[in-house]
Write a protein that holds these residues in place. Structure first.
Motif, PDB file in Angstrom:
ATOM      1  N   ASN A 199      42.652 -12.468 -87.977  1.00  0.00           N
ATOM      2  CA  ASN A 199      42.438 -11.352 -88.532  1.00  0.00           C
ATOM      3  C   ASN A 199      43.098 -10.515 -87.689  1.00  0.00           C
ATOM      4  N   GLY A 200      42.673  -9.871 -86.422  1.00  0.00           N
ATOM      5  CA  GLY A 200      43.283  -9.028 -85.658  1.00  0.00           C
ATOM      6  C   GLY A 200      44.694  -9.676 -85.052  1.00  0.00           C
ATOM      7  N   ILE A 201      45.499  -8.531 -84.865  1.00  0.00           N
ATOM      8  CA  ILE A 201      46.779  -9.170 -84.399  1.00  0.00           C
ATOM      9  C   ILE A 201      47.648  -8.007 -83.491  1.00  0.00           C
ATOM     10  N   VAL A 202      48.049  -8.137 -82.523  1.00  0.00           N
ATOM     11  CA  VAL A 202      48.866  -7.584 -81.714  1.00  0.00           C
ATOM     12  C   VAL A 202      49.968  -8.213 -80.943  1.00  0.00           C
ATOM     13  N   LEU A 203      50.993  -7.432 -80.565  1.00  0.00           N
ATOM     14  CA  LEU A 203      52.231  -8.234 -79.944  1.00  0.00           C
ATOM     15  C   LEU A 203      52.585  -7.463 -78.781  1.00  0.00           C
ATOM     16  N   THR A 204      52.744  -8.548 -77.627  1.00  0.00           N
ATOM     17  CA  THR A 204      52.846  -8.133 -76.239  1.00  0.00           C
ATOM     18  C   THR A 204      54.188  -7.092 -76.035  1.00  0.00           C
ATOM     19  N   SER A 205      54.389  -6.558 -74.894  1.00  0.00           N
ATOM     20  CA  SER A 205      55.199  -5.464 -74.935  1.00  0.00           C
ATOM     21  C   SER A 205      56.664  -6.206 -74.676  1.00  0.00           C
ATOM     22  N   ASP A 206      56.687  -7.487 -74.380  1.00  0.00           N
ATOM     23  CA  ASP A 206      57.758  -8.162 -74.311  1.00  0.00           C
ATOM     24  C   ASP A 206      58.418  -8.727 -75.417  1.00  0.00           C
ATOM     25  N   GLN A 207      57.532  -8.605 -76.580  1.00  0.00           N
ATOM     26  CA  GLN A 207      57.851  -8.937 -77.733  1.00  0.00           C
ATOM     27  C   GLN A 207      57.809 -10.315 -77.991  1.00  0.00           C
ATOM     28  N   ARG A 208      57.417 -11.129 -77.216  1.00  0.00           N
ATOM     29  CA  ARG A 208      57.498 -12.756 -77.108  1.00  0.00           C
ATOM     30  C   ARG A 208      56.210 -13.207 -77.612  1.00  0.00           C
ATOM     31  N   THR A 209      55.069 -12.705 -77.799  1.00  0.00           N
ATOM     32  CA  THR A 209      53.768 -13.408 -77.752  1.00  0.00           C
ATOM     33  C   THR A 209      53.043 -12.462 -78.774  1.00  0.00           C
ATOM     34  N   LEU A 210      52.339 -13.027 -79.985  1.00  0.00           N
ATOM     35  CA  LEU A 210      51.337 -12.171 -80.624  1.00  0.00           C
ATOM     36  C   LEU A 210      50.054 -12.783 -80.406  1.00  0.00           C
ATOM     37  N   PHE A 211      48.956 -11.962 -79.995  1.00  0.00           N
ATOM     38  CA  PHE A 211      47.614 -12.343 -79.929  1.00  0.00           C
ATOM     39  C   PHE A 211      46.821 -12.287 -81.070  1.00  0.00           C
ATOM     40  N   VAL A 212      46.392 -13.249 -81.671  1.00  0.00           N
ATOM     41  CA  VAL A 212      45.842 -13.317 -82.998  1.00  0.00           C
ATOM     42  C   VAL A 212      44.268 -13.809 -82.710  1.00  0.00           C
ATOM     43  N   THR A 213      43.260 -12.929 -83.403  1.00  0.00           N
ATOM     44  CA  THR A 213      41.819 -13.167 -83.275  1.00  0.00           C
ATOM     45  C   THR A 213      41.530 -14.248 -84.541  1.00  0.00           C
ATOM     46  N   HIS A 214      40.517 -14.678 -84.242  1.00  0.00           N
ATOM     47  CA  HIS A 214      39.964 -15.979 -85.266  1.00  0.00           C
ATOM     48  C   HIS A 214      38.669 -16.145 -84.659  1.00  0.00           C
ATOM     49  N   VAL A 215      37.881 -16.984 -85.522  1.00  0.00           N
ATOM     50  CA  VAL A 215      36.357 -17.452 -85.224  1.00  0.00           C
ATOM     51  C   VAL A 215      36.319 -18.061 -84.016  1.00  0.00           C
ATOM     52  N   GLU A 216      37.416 -18.857 -83.691  1.00  0.00           N
ATOM     53  CA  GLU A 216      37.428 -19.801 -82.665  1.00  0.00           C
ATOM     54  C   GLU A 216      37.715 -19.021 -81.134  1.00  0.00           C
ATOM     55  N   GLY A 217      38.304 -17.731 -81.395  1.00  0.00           N
ATOM     56  CA  GLY A 217      38.640 -17.067 -80.062  1.00  0.00           C
ATOM     57  C   GLY A 217      39.851 -16.237 -80.237  1.00  0.00           C
ATOM     58  N   ILE A 218      40.795 -16.141 -79.155  1.00  0.00           N
ATOM     59  CA  ILE A 218      41.832 -15.351 -79.373  1.00  0.00           C
ATOM     60  C   ILE A 218      43.034 -16.248 -78.939  1.00  0.00           C
ATOM     61  N   SER A 219      44.191 -16.534 -79.926  1.00  0.00           N
ATOM     62  CA  SER A 219      45.246 -17.318 -79.578  1.00  0.00           C
ATOM     63  C   SER A 219      46.361 -16.610 -79.187  1.00  0.00           C
ATOM     64  N   ALA A 220      47.365 -17.016 -78.324  1.00  0.00           N
ATOM     65  CA  ALA A 220      48.530 -16.560 -78.026  1.00  0.00           C
ATOM     66  C   ALA A 220      49.655 -17.247 -78.938  1.00  0.00           C
ATOM     67  N   VAL A 221      50.385 -16.538 -79.737  1.00  0.00           N
ATOM     68  CA  VAL A 221      51.340 -17.436 -80.540  1.00  0.00           C
ATOM     69  C   VAL A 221      52.857 -17.149 -80.293  1.00  0.00           C
ATOM     70  N   ASP A 222      53.550 -17.933 -80.002  1.00  0.00           N
ATOM     71  CA  ASP A 222      55.040 -17.511 -79.693  1.00  0.00           C
ATOM     72  C   ASP A 222      55.766 -17.095 -80.929  1.00  0.00           C
ATOM     73  N   VAL A 223      56.535 -16.212 -81.025  1.00  0.00           N
ATOM     74  CA  VAL A 223      57.006 -15.444 -82.181  1.00  0.00           C
ATOM     75  C   VAL A 223      58.256 -16.056 -82.533  1.00  0.00           C
ATOM     76  N   ARG A 224      58.774 -17.063 -81.574  1.00  0.00           N
ATOM     77  CA  ARG A 224      60.037 -17.578 -82.065  1.00  0.00           C
ATOM     78  C   ARG A 224      59.806 -19.092 -82.813  1.00  0.00           C
ATOM     79  N   THR A 225      58.563 -19.800 -82.078  1.00  0.00           N
ATOM     80  CA  THR A 225      58.604 -20.875 -82.657  1.00  0.00           C
ATOM     81  C   THR A 225      57.115 -21.096 -83.526  1.00  0.00           C
TER      82      THR A 225
END
Length: 417
Positions: A285-311
């Motif tokens: 659902n919710g999604i934000v990008l870190t200031s260094d532009q490398r990581t997305l934080f994504v919310t979902h039922v299980e919690g919050i995941s950090a996603v590498d924008v490159r891989t």
């Protein structure tokens, strides 16, 4: 978009015991929830426990699930297991009156249960003070964003209107027509003078024929002219595009709640490209990008995941034993801290989430506002100055199986930071 309810945790009825049902064909969280709810409704307590325990293995910090398992164990006469799960849920912030569930009646008078019940009811006490900033048209209203240049808020409606709200709370129509449908996530690219939004038709029961189609579009913030439209119609595959994050280079990231996915639109691109699809990231659902532009934080039922924008590699953030970041709708990143709208049945609140220095875990979750206004939920939020603005006003579902007496009051509410 409010996450689809983990419905088996809600409702208070317990039918007479029935024969056990066969094991489920699917081990996804969504299917396990459906099967566990069916077992609860039938009064099949052994399978309620078995299936619910499998759900809890996939989302062990979720208060809604902990409460359901506590109820199931109480119904089975497993007092210690019930109290352990109930205590975990209450410690993580679950707000409710356990005495209203028939399964817990047998525990009343036990000192441990009575103390937990008192704490759970204390969690219902209002925190902070949300005040109305603007009245919105009646009906669904979901996304909200702020333009620091024109000092306007933008909000969307389920009828395909993008609204602009000035500093005095005056509401006007910024864009409508031209194929605009249900508007969900909204984000402002102040540097490029664009407002991006999700428009489509989320796939829900009894939805129109265009259910499961949609995409993203951008409007010029100064002229209101439409600048970009990317639509997706892959029926019978149904998409549920939901919220957005914007990169400094112009890349747009969007969650697809119905497909457990995150997509991206490259600068100048014409199609949404799949970045990540993961069956253990249920209803992103919710999604934000870190200031260094490398990581997305994504919310979902299980919690919050950090996603590498490159891989597209994903890892779930760990949380303290007294915290919950499950089933978050709107998410913000401001001055290094996450802010979230958490509107699951037992967590009706706005929270600030402090991250560890390396961003790999959550150190603390604090409640900024809860149960104010009473009985109404919010969906997404934006920060302007020293206030956080929330769009919402839909009555919360009644967890006890009844009807919430609160009346719908669509609007923008704010709290001081």
């Amino acid at each position: 978009m409010r996450l689809p309810l983990l419905a088996f945790v809600c409702g208070s009825s317990l039918a007479a015991a029935q024969p056990a049902v066969p094991p489920p064909a699917s081990e996804t969280l969504e299917q396990l929830v459906v099967d566990a709810r069916a077992a609860r409704v039938k009064g099949d307590i052994p399978n309620w426990i078995r299936l619910g325990t499998k759900v809890l293995e996939l989302t062990p910090d979720h208060p809604d699930i902990l409460i359901s398992i506590a109820r199931a164990h109480a119904a089975a006469g497993n007092k210690d297991q019930s109290l352990a799960k109930l205590g975990d849920a209450v410690r993580r912030g679950a707000a409710f009156d356990p005495g209203r569930f028939p399964e817990f009646k047998s525990l009343e008078g036990d000192g441990r249960f009575d103390a937990l019940a008192a704490n759970a009811k204390q969690n219902l006490a209002p925190v902070g003070k949300a005040t109305r900033f603007a009245k919105l048209p009646e009906g669904e209203s979901e996304g909200i964003a702020y333009d620091q240049v024109s000092r306007r808020l933008f909000a969307g409606t389920g009828n395909g209107e993008l609204l602009a709200i000035d500093e005095q709370g005056k509401v006007s129509t910024f864009a409508s027509g031209g194929g605009l449908r249900q508007i969900l996530g909204i984000k402002v690219d102040a540097a490029r003078r664009l407002v991006w939004l999700v428009s489509g038709r989320y796939p829900e029961p009894d939805a129109p024929a265009d259910s499961g189609t949609g995409g993203i579009r951008a409007y010029d913030l100064d002229s209101g002219a439409i600048v970009k439209t990317v639509e997706v119609d892959e029926r019978p595959i149904l998409h549920g595009f939901n919220d957005l994050a914007l990169a400094k280079d112009g890349t747009v990231y969007v969650t697809d709640t119905n497909r457990n996915s995150v997509y991206k639109l490259a600068p100048g691109g014409k199609i949404l490209e799949l970045l990540l699809q993961d069956g253990r990231m249920t209803f992103p659902n919710g999604i934000v990008l870190t200031s260094d532009q490398r990581t997305l934080f994504v919310t979902h039922v299980e919690g919050i995941s950090a996603v590498d924008v490159r891989t597209g590699a994903r890892r779930l953030l760990s949380v303290p034993a007294d915290a919950s970041v499950n089933s978050i709708d709107g998410l913000l990143l401001h001055d290094g801290q996450l802010y979230a709208v958490q509107n699951s049945p037992y967590l009706d609140r706005i929270v600030g989430i402090a991250l560890s220095p390396d961003g790999r875990s959550i150190e603390r979750v604090r409640t900024l506002s809860s149960h104010t206004p009473a009985g109404l939920s919010h969906t997404t939020a934006a920060i302007a100055g020293d206030h956080l603005y929330m769009v919402g006003g839909t009555p919360q579902p009644d967890v006890y199986g009844g009807t919430n007496p609160a009346k719908s009051d669509s609007g923008i509410w704010r709290i001081a930071l």
